[in-house]
Design an enzyme around this catalytic site. Structure first.
Site, mmCIF file in Angstrom:
data_model
loop_
_atom_site.group_PDB
_atom_site.id
_atom_site.type_symbol
_atom_site.label_atom_id
_atom_site.label_comp_id
_atom_site.label_asym_id
_atom_site.label_seq_id
_atom_site.Cartn_x
_atom_site.Cartn_y
_atom_site.Cartn_z
ATOM 1 C CG ASP A 36 -7.238 -4.131 109.447
ATOM 2 O OD1 ASP A 36 -8.254 -4.795 109.181
ATOM 3 O OD2 ASP A 36 -7.109 -2.902 109.326
ATOM 4 C CG ASP A 126 -12.267 -5.951 108.227
ATOM 5 O OD1 ASP A 126 -12.688 -5.441 109.365
ATOM 6 O OD2 ASP A 126 -11.713 -5.487 107.276
ATOM 7 C CD GLU A 127 -10.572 -2.943 112.276
ATOM 8 O OE1 GLU A 127 -9.481 -2.406 112.709
ATOM 9 O OE2 GLU A 127 -11.411 -2.115 111.896
#
Length: 424
Positions: A36, A126-127
């Site tokens: 993350d 983003d993860e």
């Protein structure tokens, strides 16, 4: 003495907690990574502008899209109104979103993910979850793989990233939350509940503010408190479905594996307007609608998908929400066709918007055909091929940038209108 069992790692230092002179190390079963990026949008801004490093940064004006950890220290949070954020942190530097830069950074990070293991399950820009089982002989232990992944993301993309490692997806995500910012946290399989149970109930998936309040009213504040209750008792407090979920998670029961190639059932985008939405004119709201539909249909054409059902989602000033939908006669990815349906849905909801005040608008196209199938029709007029026109516009934008061609209604509008939303 209570055993300390969680191993936390940073790029430069390896800290292994010890208890009674025993060091707890990774097991082959702890093979799921949750990676993350830290304050993604804000980190990209600090990466690209050295003057912002170490300073409180807020991305987005009317509503906070992201806040650096320096701003978060003052209580600034994502989705908070811009005015409230500035009151909490007057010295914060507010910067407009640069979605192209974030998309480029996300793509670069996911290249590292896919180069690490073929088993990558994206959760958002983003993860992602990564399954590194079976890579021991080639890449080392999960801890070594996670540390190397963090080094590569920092060296190749210039961004900090946190990694949680555990036997289950749920616990890997919890581990990454506990390790933030810029850390790596391993939860060994033989110490899972000792790590999980002291945590607050908000760490359990699905527990938001309202559910937490219900649990707190019954004196349930930690995961251990949840684990002491039966499933039926939890169901009587938070409902049957949620009670079943909390019972399972409090005992770390999560049999899901990392899944790749998940079929997307819809393509969507949304924009949070904050309080500013209450004062927007009809033409300004229409500009938001045009921008969202334009982005959605571009994504559909890029992935060769068509859809039939247009879905409108609205959130109002009192936090209530409504959803409206319209199903087209045939599947399409043509911007004008989908935009016409979207505008009709907004027009039908105009009385609610005027009465309650609009704070978020979103669209999605569902009934997706992954093969991009469309009904062929005979043309008896001189109407242009709308889809061919859209495709030509897409090619120009791909070659010369998104700003090379734009719709007239968007000229001079807030650049924030180009903001993408959380992934579907």
């Amino acid at each position: 003495m209570t055993a300390i069992f969680v191993a936390r790692f940073s790029l430069g230092t390896l800290l292994v907690a010890r208890a009674c002179e025993h060091v707890f190390v990774s097991s082959d079963a702890a093979d799921i990574l949750h990676a993350d990026l830290d304050s993604f949008y804000a980190s990209v801004e600090q990466r690209d502008d050295r003057s912002l490093r170490g300073r409180p940064v807020i991305v987005g004006g009317g509503v906070v899209l992201a806040a650096s950890y320096e701003a978060k220290a003052f209580g600034v949070r994502t989705a908070m109104g811009g005015r409230q954020a500035k009151m909490l942190c007057p010295q914060a530097i507010v910067v407009p979103p640069r979605m192209a830069a974030y998309s480029e950074a996300s793509a670069a990070v996911f290249e590292v993910f896919h180069d690490t293991t073929p088993l990558v399950e994206p959760l958002s820009v983003d993860e992602a979850f990564l399954d590194v089982s079976g890579l021991g002989r080639v890449s080392g232990t999960p801890v070594q793989i996670g540390a190397r992944l963090r080094e590569r993301v920092l060296d190749e993309v210039g961004l900090p990233i946190t990694v949680g490692i555990a036997r289950t997806k749920f616990l890997a995500k919890v581990a990454s939350q506990e390790a933030k910012p810029d850390g790596l946290l391993l939860v060994p399989p033989d110490r899972e509940l000792e790590f999980l149970h002291p945590l607050p109930v908000r760490r359990l998936w699905g527990v938001g503010a309202k559910t937490a309040d219900k649990l707190h009213a019954h004196g349930i504040r930690t995961v251990a408190d949840v684990a002491e209750l039966s499933e039926s008792m939890l169901g009587s407090i938070v409902g049957g479905g949620m009670g079943h979920q909390l019972f399972a998670l409090s005992h770390n029961i999560d049999r899901r594996r990392v899944v790749t190639g998940v079929r997307r059932r819809s393509v969507g985008a949304q924009r949070a307007l904050g309080r500013a939405g209450n004062t927007m004119s009809d033409s300004e709201i229409d500009a938001v609608v045009v921008n969202l539909v334009d982005r959605i249909t571009r994504r559909m054409r890029k992935s060769d998908r068509t859809g039939r059902t247009v879905v409108l989602r609205l959130r109002f000033d009192d936090f209530s929400r409504v959803t409206r939908s319209h199903t087209l006669p045939r599947a399409t990815a043509a911007t004008d066709v989908i935009l016409s349906a979207a505008r009709a849905l907004v027009a039908a909801a105009a009385p609610l918007i005027a009465e309650r005040g609009l704070t978020l608008v979103g669209f999605a196209v569902s009934n997706i055909d992954r093969e991009g199938a469309q009904q062929l029709e005979l043309s008896f007029d001189a109407e242009p091929d709308r889809l061919a026109l859209d495709s030509a516009v897409d090619e120009v934008r791909q070659r010369f940038g998104n700003g090379s061609l734009t719709r007239g209604v968007l000229l001079g509008r807030d650049p924030g209108l180009e903001m993408p939303t959380l992934p579907d």
